[in-house]
Design a protein around this motif. Structure first.
Motif, PDB file in Angstrom:
ATOM      1  N   HIS A  13       0.839  -1.207   0.000  1.00  0.00           N
ATOM      2  CA  HIS A  13       0.000   0.000   0.000  1.00  0.00           C
ATOM      3  C   HIS A  13       0.871   1.253   0.000  1.00  0.00           C
TER       4      HIS A  13
ATOM      5  N   LYS B  19       2.647   1.757  -3.318  1.00  0.00           N
ATOM      6  CA  LYS B  19       1.720   2.234  -4.351  1.00  0.00           C
ATOM      7  C   LYS B  19       1.464   3.726  -4.202  1.00  0.00           C
ATOM      8  N   VAL B  20       1.283   4.176  -2.961  1.00  0.00           N
ATOM      9  CA  VAL B  20       1.071   5.599  -2.700  1.00  0.00           C
ATOM     10  C   VAL B  20       2.291   6.408  -3.127  1.00  0.00           C
TER      11      VAL B  20
ATOM     12  N   HIS C 142      -6.631   5.298  -2.125  1.00  0.00           N
ATOM     13  CA  HIS C 142      -5.748   4.699  -1.130  1.00  0.00           C
ATOM     14  C   HIS C 142      -5.786   5.429   0.216  1.00  0.00           C
TER      15      HIS C 142
END
Length: 294
Positions: free
Chosen positions: A115, A118-119, A180
């Motif tokens: 996560h 990805k951010v 997200h």
């Protein structure tokens, strides 16, 4: 200070303008239509990216994810220590239960790490498009100060196209980043007003975050406790909207506005529940207490 491009040939000026050209970021990233995201829906300012706000949210989000990673890593270290002790003591049932817990925590850590990566990937792409957009703006300004020629006009057209593409890509990345941000679980803790709150008083609290709304009614009981028809609501964070809170007092068929306040959500990206108390009236004689868990 003016800059002259009169000495440039047609080919040179076109090369300069096209130096910003690149394949669209949407072709390299699996991004949805902007209609999929709350901050980019009809009625919002679609082609107006806000880099400073995105930077603030990104930094708060990254810090919050780091906090979650640290907390789960500490839990993993603790469980691993017990796992070794249990193995030496040969308590098989407890050993296997600990092993199951460790694997669960490890999977969640990997999920958090993905996560976070990805951010970071989205924000890096966003910064690249932002710099390209700034470059196109500066070049447009420079060309506009030069004498108008066929080459400069063609370059301006190309630069305008690049500027529009960068702006569009930034908005798409904002939408992808918004997915997200997680969830805010908001709990109603009640009004605080001391002498201003009397048994029998009824209030309505209206909380809004962009298009998301929460309307609840409460009553002050004879023992000074409060009853509310709802206690918790889930809000999906977005990049550009703040919480707006309005409190009205209900008196029969009439309603009296107590106050309206806004609350920035940037401090809610943390592992611990955040207790917030906001002044509803200007003098702070009535306050609203909420708890927010991300």
């Amino acid at each position: 200070r003016s800059c002259s491009f009169t000495g440039f040939s047609t080919v040179q000026s076109r090369k300069l303008a096209k130096s910003l050209s690149r394949s669209s970021v949407r072709s390299r990233m699996s991004l949805k239509s902007p209609r999929s995201y709350s901050s980019l829906q009809k009625g919002a300012v679609i082609w107006d990216p806000k880099p400073l706000q995105v930077k603030k949210i990104f930094e708060a989000l990254k810090k919050g994810l780091d906090e979650y990673l640290e907390a789960h890593q500490a839990e993993l270290d603790y469980l691993s220590g017990r796992h070794k002790d249990t193995k030496r003591n040969s308590r098989l049932a407890f050993y296997y239960d600990l092993d199951k817990q460790i694997r669960s925590v490890e999977r969640y850590i990997r999920k958090l790490e993905f996560h976070k990566s990805k951010v970071e990937e989205l924000y890096e792409a966003y910064c690249i498009q932002c710099r390209l957009r700034d470059g196109a703006t500066n070049m447009k300004h420079a060309f506009s100060l030069s004498p108008s020629t066929k080459a400069s006009r063609e370059s301006l057209v190309e630069l305008y196209k690049n500027f529009q593409e960068c702006t569009e890509d930034m908005c798409f990345i904002e939408g992808a980043l918004e997915v997200h941000l997680g969830e805010f679980h908001v709990k109603m803790k009640g009004l605080v007003g001391f002498a201003r709150l009397c048994p029998g008083d009824q209030y309505e609290v209206f909380v809004r975050l962009g298009r998301q709304k929460w309307r609840l009614k409460g009553k002050i009981e004879t023992d000074d406790s409060q009853t509310w028809d709802e206690e918790e609501k889930i809000f999906i964070p977005n990049l550009h909207e703040q919480f707006e809170i309005k409190v009205t007092e209900l008196r029969g068929l009439a309603t009296i506005l107590v106050g309206v306040v806004t609350c920035d959500s940037i401090n809610f990206f943390t592992t611990k529940p955040q207790s917030i108390i906001v002044d509803i009236t200007e003098l702070g004689t009535i306050k609203l207490q909420l708890e927010v868990l991300w």
